[in-house]
Scaffold this active site. Structure first.
Site, short mmCIF file in Angstrom:
data_model
loop_
_atom_site.label_atom_id
_atom_site.label_comp_id
_atom_site.label_asym_id
_atom_site.label_seq_id
_atom_site.Cartn_x
_atom_site.Cartn_y
_atom_site.Cartn_z
CG ASP A 1 1.46 2.01 6.03
OD1 ASP A 1 0.41 2.28 6.69
OD2 ASP A 1 2.07 2.94 5.59
CD GLU B 1 -2.11 3.62 -3.31
OE1 GLU B 1 -3.11 3.64 -3.31
OE2 GLU B 1 -1.52 3.15 -2.29
CB SER C 1 6.82 3.11 3.13
OG SER C 1 6.35 3.46 4.48
CG ASP D 1 -6.81 -6.67 -3.94
OD1 ASP D 1 -7.75 -6.09 -3.49
OD2 ASP D 1 -6.29 -7.64 -3.41
CB ALA D 2 -3.13 -4.24 -1.37
CG HIS E 1 -1.82 -1.07 1.45
ND1 HIS E 1 -1.52 -2.44 1.91
CD2 HIS E 1 -3.09 -1.19 1.13
CE1 HIS E 1 -2.57 -3.06 1.80
NE2 HIS E 1 -3.45 -2.51 1.51
#
Length: 275
Positions: free
Chosen positions: A160, A115, A97, A139-140, A41
């Protein structure tokens, strides 16, 4: 709760998260074997602390600006990462990050970012231009499972999310369980906000039931007692932290607590194994 990065850039949670992430990657880099750093993320990658979103909360004043006002040498690495994106010596930009991980890369390492948000992915690609990062829009949780195990001998997954969805913790738990079956020795870092203590206790118990042999929980509580209905702090679950990281952790945690304690509060930060 909704925790979009742009509204909270440079706050106390970012200082703790990024301070510990830097120390973790440095500990892994004691060995020369290549690392793949994966961020599920990634957000925008770089944040303007003068933006409407950041100014609306003003949280950087209680986070990164406190870290810069503190004298502890244990925060030097963190401060150097922030200075690197601010050419004029002022703290106007804050590295998310992705930009911090990009600074940590050695020639043998790889950085893979993801993302899904359409506006954030555009900003992320701009922020990472000129770096060695590969950027995905997926999709994460599908991305997380697809990326492990990495091609390099070792790796770190950073999870995250903004916690916008009510099932976010359930998806993390299920995906972590599946990822562990594929990559039991991998290092995973899961960030979470602390607002409702009972919600966190229930989630920690569910993670405990996964039976992960080495699961470290770091919790940073800003206030000396819970403040109902507001953000109380943040924490990290870390799967398979390296020995060099855990051995040096307590002094770093104390430095972070001292730098970030709000006026009139001592605050608390600690680490425990979830077993």
């Amino acid at each position: 709760m909704n925790y979009r990065h742009s509204f909270h850039a440079g706050n106390s949670a970012d200082v703790v998260k990024h301070g510990l992430l830097i120390a973790l990657v440095r500990a892994l880099q004691i060995k020369q074997a290549a690392l793949t750093l994966i961020d599920t993320h990634a957000g925008c990658g770089l944040y303007d602390l003068g933006s409407d979103e950041a100014q609306r909360t003003g949280e950087a004043t209680q986070g990164v600006l406190r870290a810069f006002a503190d004298a502890s040498p244990l925060l030097d690495d963190y401060r150097a990462m922030v200075r690197a994106v601010n050419a004029d010596g002022e703290t106007r930009l804050y590295p998310g990050s992705p930009r911090i991980l990009a600074q940590l890369l050695r020639p043998q390492d790889a950085l893979i970012l993801n993302e899904k948000h359409p506006e954030d992915i555009h900003a992320l690609r701009g922020a990472m231009r000129g770096t060695a990062a590969a950027v995905h829009q997926r999709d994460a949780y599908e991305f997380w499972l697809a990326m492990v195990p990495p091609r390099t001998p070792r790796g770190v997954v950073v999870v995250d999310p903004p916690y916008e969805q009510t099932d976010e913790r359930a998806r993390i738990t299920a995906t972590l369980a599946a990822a562990q079956r594929k990559w039991a020795h991998g290092v995973t870092v899961i960030w979470y906000p602390l607002k409702d203590r009972q919600t966190h206790v229930v989630w920690k118990d569910k993670l405990r039931k996964l039976g992960i042999p080495k699961l470290l929980c770091v919790e940073h509580w800003l206030y000396d007692s819970d403040q109902p209905g507001i953000y109380n702090g943040a924490g990290l679950f870390i799967v398979n932290p390296p020995y060099a990281f855990t051995e040096a952790l307590l002094p770093l945690l104390e430095a972070l607590r001292a730098a970030l304690a709000p006026e009139g509060h001592r605050g608390a930060i600690g680490a425990e194994w979830v077993a």
